[in-house]
Every structure is written in C-alpha cells, then in structure tokens.
Design a protein around this motif. Sequence first.
Motif, PDB file in Angstrom:
ATOM      1  N   ALA A 140      50.948  54.502  -2.670  1.00 33.95           N
ATOM      2  CA  ALA A 140      50.602  55.245  -1.724  1.00 33.95           C
ATOM      3  C   ALA A 140      50.981  54.529  -0.353  1.00 33.95           C
ATOM      4  O   ALA A 140      51.394  55.316   0.565  1.00 33.95           O
ATOM      5  CB  ALA A 140      48.992  55.339  -1.682  1.00 33.95           C
ATOM      6  N   VAL A 141      50.823  53.163  -0.128  1.00 34.82           N
ATOM      7  CA  VAL A 141      51.000  52.252   1.132  1.00 34.82           C
ATOM      8  C   VAL A 141      52.757  52.618   1.161  1.00 34.82           C
ATOM      9  O   VAL A 141      53.140  52.853   2.202  1.00 34.82           O
ATOM     10  CB  VAL A 141      50.918  50.970   0.998  1.00 34.82           C
ATOM     11  CG1 VAL A 141      51.365  50.287   2.327  1.00 34.82           C
ATOM     12  CG2 VAL A 141      49.232  50.977   0.831  1.00 34.82           C
ATOM     13  N   LEU A 142      53.621  52.253   0.199  1.00 30.99           N
ATOM     14  CA  LEU A 142      54.906  52.521   0.382  1.00 30.99           C
ATOM     15  C   LEU A 142      55.331  53.815   0.727  1.00 30.99           C
ATOM     16  O   LEU A 142      56.203  53.984   1.619  1.00 30.99           O
ATOM     17  CB  LEU A 142      55.604  51.937  -1.011  1.00 30.99           C
ATOM     18  CG  LEU A 142      55.737  50.565  -1.354  1.00 30.99           C
ATOM     19  CD1 LEU A 142      56.111  50.103  -2.467  1.00 30.99           C
ATOM     20  CD2 LEU A 142      56.482  49.959  -0.313  1.00 30.99           C
ATOM     21  N   LEU A 143      54.691  54.797   0.168  1.00 26.28           N
ATOM     22  CA  LEU A 143      55.316  56.034   0.468  1.00 26.28           C
ATOM     23  C   LEU A 143      54.887  56.463   1.837  1.00 26.28           C
ATOM     24  O   LEU A 143      55.704  57.396   2.598  1.00 26.28           O
ATOM     25  CB  LEU A 143      54.268  57.230  -0.263  1.00 26.28           C
ATOM     26  CG  LEU A 143      54.813  57.338  -1.653  1.00 26.28           C
ATOM     27  CD1 LEU A 143      53.850  58.459  -2.542  1.00 26.28           C
ATOM     28  CD2 LEU A 143      56.268  57.949  -1.645  1.00 26.28           C
ATOM     29  N   ARG A 144      53.741  55.883   2.351  1.00 24.41           N
ATOM     30  CA  ARG A 144      53.440  56.015   3.866  1.00 24.41           C
ATOM     31  C   ARG A 144      54.386  55.336   4.917  1.00 24.41           C
ATOM     32  O   ARG A 144      54.365  55.144   6.117  1.00 24.41           O
ATOM     33  CB  ARG A 144      52.066  55.614   4.412  1.00 24.41           C
ATOM     34  CG  ARG A 144      51.038  56.738   3.743  1.00 24.41           C
ATOM     35  CD  ARG A 144      49.669  56.366   4.241  1.00 24.41           C
ATOM     36  NE  ARG A 144      49.299  55.157   3.871  1.00 24.41           N
ATOM     37  CZ  ARG A 144      48.735  54.658   2.871  1.00 24.41           C
ATOM     38  NH1 ARG A 144      47.964  55.581   2.078  1.00 24.41           N
ATOM     39  NH2 ARG A 144      48.286  53.540   2.817  1.00 24.41           N
ATOM     40  N   GLY A 145      55.142  54.385   4.163  1.00 23.40           N
ATOM     41  CA  GLY A 145      56.334  53.574   5.007  1.00 23.40           C
ATOM     42  C   GLY A 145      55.605  52.169   5.402  1.00 23.40           C
ATOM     43  O   GLY A 145      56.230  51.389   6.072  1.00 23.40           O
ATOM     44  N   GLY A 146      54.638  51.831   4.665  1.00 20.98           N
ATOM     45  CA  GLY A 146      54.043  50.533   4.972  1.00 20.98           C
ATOM     46  C   GLY A 146      54.403  49.487   3.984  1.00 20.98           C
ATOM     47  O   GLY A 146      55.353  49.783   3.043  1.00 20.98           O
ATOM     48  N   ASN A 147      53.683  48.314   3.906  1.00 21.55           N
ATOM     49  CA  ASN A 147      53.972  47.153   3.167  1.00 21.55           C
ATOM     50  C   ASN A 147      52.580  47.202   2.363  1.00 21.55           C
ATOM     51  O   ASN A 147      51.589  46.613   2.813  1.00 21.55           O
ATOM     52  CB  ASN A 147      54.322  45.960   3.859  1.00 21.55           C
ATOM     53  CG  ASN A 147      55.872  46.099   4.449  1.00 21.55           C
ATOM     54  OD1 ASN A 147      56.729  46.342   3.786  1.00 21.55           O
ATOM     55  ND2 ASN A 147      56.174  45.197   5.584  1.00 21.55           N
ATOM     56  N   PRO A 148      52.795  47.029   1.012  1.00 22.34           N
ATOM     57  CA  PRO A 148      51.623  46.864   0.523  1.00 22.34           C
ATOM     58  C   PRO A 148      51.184  45.346   0.541  1.00 22.34           C
ATOM     59  O   PRO A 148      51.807  44.413   0.489  1.00 22.34           O
ATOM     60  CB  PRO A 148      51.780  47.133  -1.116  1.00 22.34           C
ATOM     61  CG  PRO A 148      53.257  47.357  -1.205  1.00 22.34           C
ATOM     62  CD  PRO A 148      53.842  47.152   0.224  1.00 22.34           C
ATOM     63  N   PRO A 149      49.576  45.210   0.494  1.00 24.27           N
ATOM     64  CA  PRO A 149      49.067  43.893   0.632  1.00 24.27           C
ATOM     65  C   PRO A 149      49.410  42.929  -0.731  1.00 24.27           C
ATOM     66  O   PRO A 149      49.544  43.564  -1.962  1.00 24.27           O
ATOM     67  CB  PRO A 149      47.672  44.061   0.508  1.00 24.27           C
ATOM     68  CG  PRO A 149      47.402  45.319   0.111  1.00 24.27           C
ATOM     69  CD  PRO A 149      48.697  46.323   0.356  1.00 24.27           C
ATOM     70  N   ARG A 150      49.595  41.771  -0.687  1.00 25.73           N
ATOM     71  CA  ARG A 150      49.568  40.901  -1.970  1.00 25.73           C
ATOM     72  C   ARG A 150      48.388  40.567  -2.511  1.00 25.73           C
ATOM     73  O   ARG A 150      47.521  40.022  -1.894  1.00 25.73           O
ATOM     74  CB  ARG A 150      50.496  39.736  -1.650  1.00 25.73           C
ATOM     75  CG  ARG A 150      51.890  40.165  -1.437  1.00 25.73           C
ATOM     76  CD  ARG A 150      52.598  39.040  -1.352  1.00 25.73           C
ATOM     77  NE  ARG A 150      53.061  38.583  -2.753  1.00 25.73           N
ATOM     78  CZ  ARG A 150      53.565  37.667  -3.061  1.00 25.73           C
ATOM     79  NH1 ARG A 150      54.648  36.815  -2.343  1.00 25.73           N
ATOM     80  NH2 ARG A 150      53.613  37.216  -4.524  1.00 25.73           N
ATOM     81  N   HIS A 151      48.115  41.124  -3.757  1.00 24.70           N
ATOM     82  CA  HIS A 151      46.770  40.775  -4.298  1.00 24.70           C
ATOM     83  C   HIS A 151      46.983  39.524  -5.293  1.00 24.70           C
ATOM     84  O   HIS A 151      48.074  39.383  -5.864  1.00 24.70           O
ATOM     85  CB  HIS A 151      46.275  41.827  -5.156  1.00 24.70           C
ATOM     86  CG  HIS A 151      46.103  43.100  -4.258  1.00 24.70           C
ATOM     87  ND1 HIS A 151      44.856  43.237  -3.611  1.00 24.70           N
ATOM     88  CD2 HIS A 151      46.821  44.311  -4.128  1.00 24.70           C
ATOM     89  CE1 HIS A 151      44.847  44.487  -2.855  1.00 24.70           C
ATOM     90  NE2 HIS A 151      46.147  44.950  -3.121  1.00 24.70           N
ATOM     91  N   ALA A 152      45.851  38.950  -5.708  1.00 20.23           N
ATOM     92  CA  ALA A 152      45.941  38.184  -6.857  1.00 20.23           C
ATOM     93  C   ALA A 152      45.036  38.427  -7.955  1.00 20.23           C
ATOM     94  O   ALA A 152      44.210  37.959  -8.451  1.00 20.23           O
ATOM     95  CB  ALA A 152      45.103  36.649  -6.203  1.00 20.23           C
TER      96      ALA A 152
END
Length: 172
Positions: A140-152
Amino acid sequence: MSAISEELRTEQFVMSLRGIVPYVYEQAWQSVLDGTPLSRTALHRGPDGLLRRTLRPEVRFRLQIVDWRATRAEVQDARLAERLAGESAAGLPLDRAPSMCATLIRRSDRDWTFAWRYARELMDRRAGLRVLEEATEAYAVLLRGGNPPRHATATATAAAPGRAWAPGSVAR
C-alpha cells in the motif's frame, strides 16, 4: 532439493488477491524480507547432526508469476491443487536463503492467487502471518509512492548465527 529439506515441515499460505501490480507486490515483499533476518537464514546439518544457521547479508526475493487467464476456472482450480501438492512434496532448498517460494497466479484480468511457502523451522505461523501483514502494508505504501518502513519481523530465533539448534525450537 537439499538433503535436509525432506525432514523439515513447511507452512503454506494461499490467498486470493484483486487488482495486484506484480512488480510492486514483489518490491513490497523484498522490502519486508530485507528487514527479516530469518528470511536470510540458510540451514546446514553439522557433524553432530544438529542444524546450524548461516545468516546471509542479503537475499533476493523471487516472485514467480504465471498467467492462467486462458484456462477455464475449474481447470485453474485443479492446476492450483496439483501445484500446491507438488510444492509441498518437493520440499525447500534449506541450504540457501531464502528458504521460501512464492507464486503469483493471474486467474483473470483482476483476480490473482498468491501462494507462499516457507520452512517452519525458520518462522512459526504467527511470524508468517506478520510477514504477510507487513508485505500488505508495504504494498500500500509503495502504491502511494512512499518508501515502506523496515520492520524487524520474525527476529525471535533459537540460536545465534552459526550455533546449533534443534528443528522446531523457534519460539511458537
């Protein structure tokens, strides 16, 4: 198939998706797995018979994409059942990372089936569900043009890299 893959159990998730952009979906999965140490883990049998982990610095998530739109729905269902059974029987190559496989099957112009399988010795079901949730959020973040957060995700491991552990000893 590796020698140890026959002994270990796999977890398989299959879900229906609508209107997926395959390249973006693969990017979402890669972003989640980049922050998931267990997705970069390979297993090797030590001289004592125990499995040993090796953590790879990075791995490439490969999403296999197939198109079944030219096939009738009932034939698609039969092919899917056959494919899933075949994947389960084939095992996973646990001596190289990632110890998982994923397929995105296009069933109509808008409908897709996603099948993901991984070694239970690396992640339990709860961690697998969390990875699925994070991949959905990243998409969803990528579709909005954002960078997804890195999760652990799925960082609970049974032993430090290179140390021995018994199959099934991952926190459940």
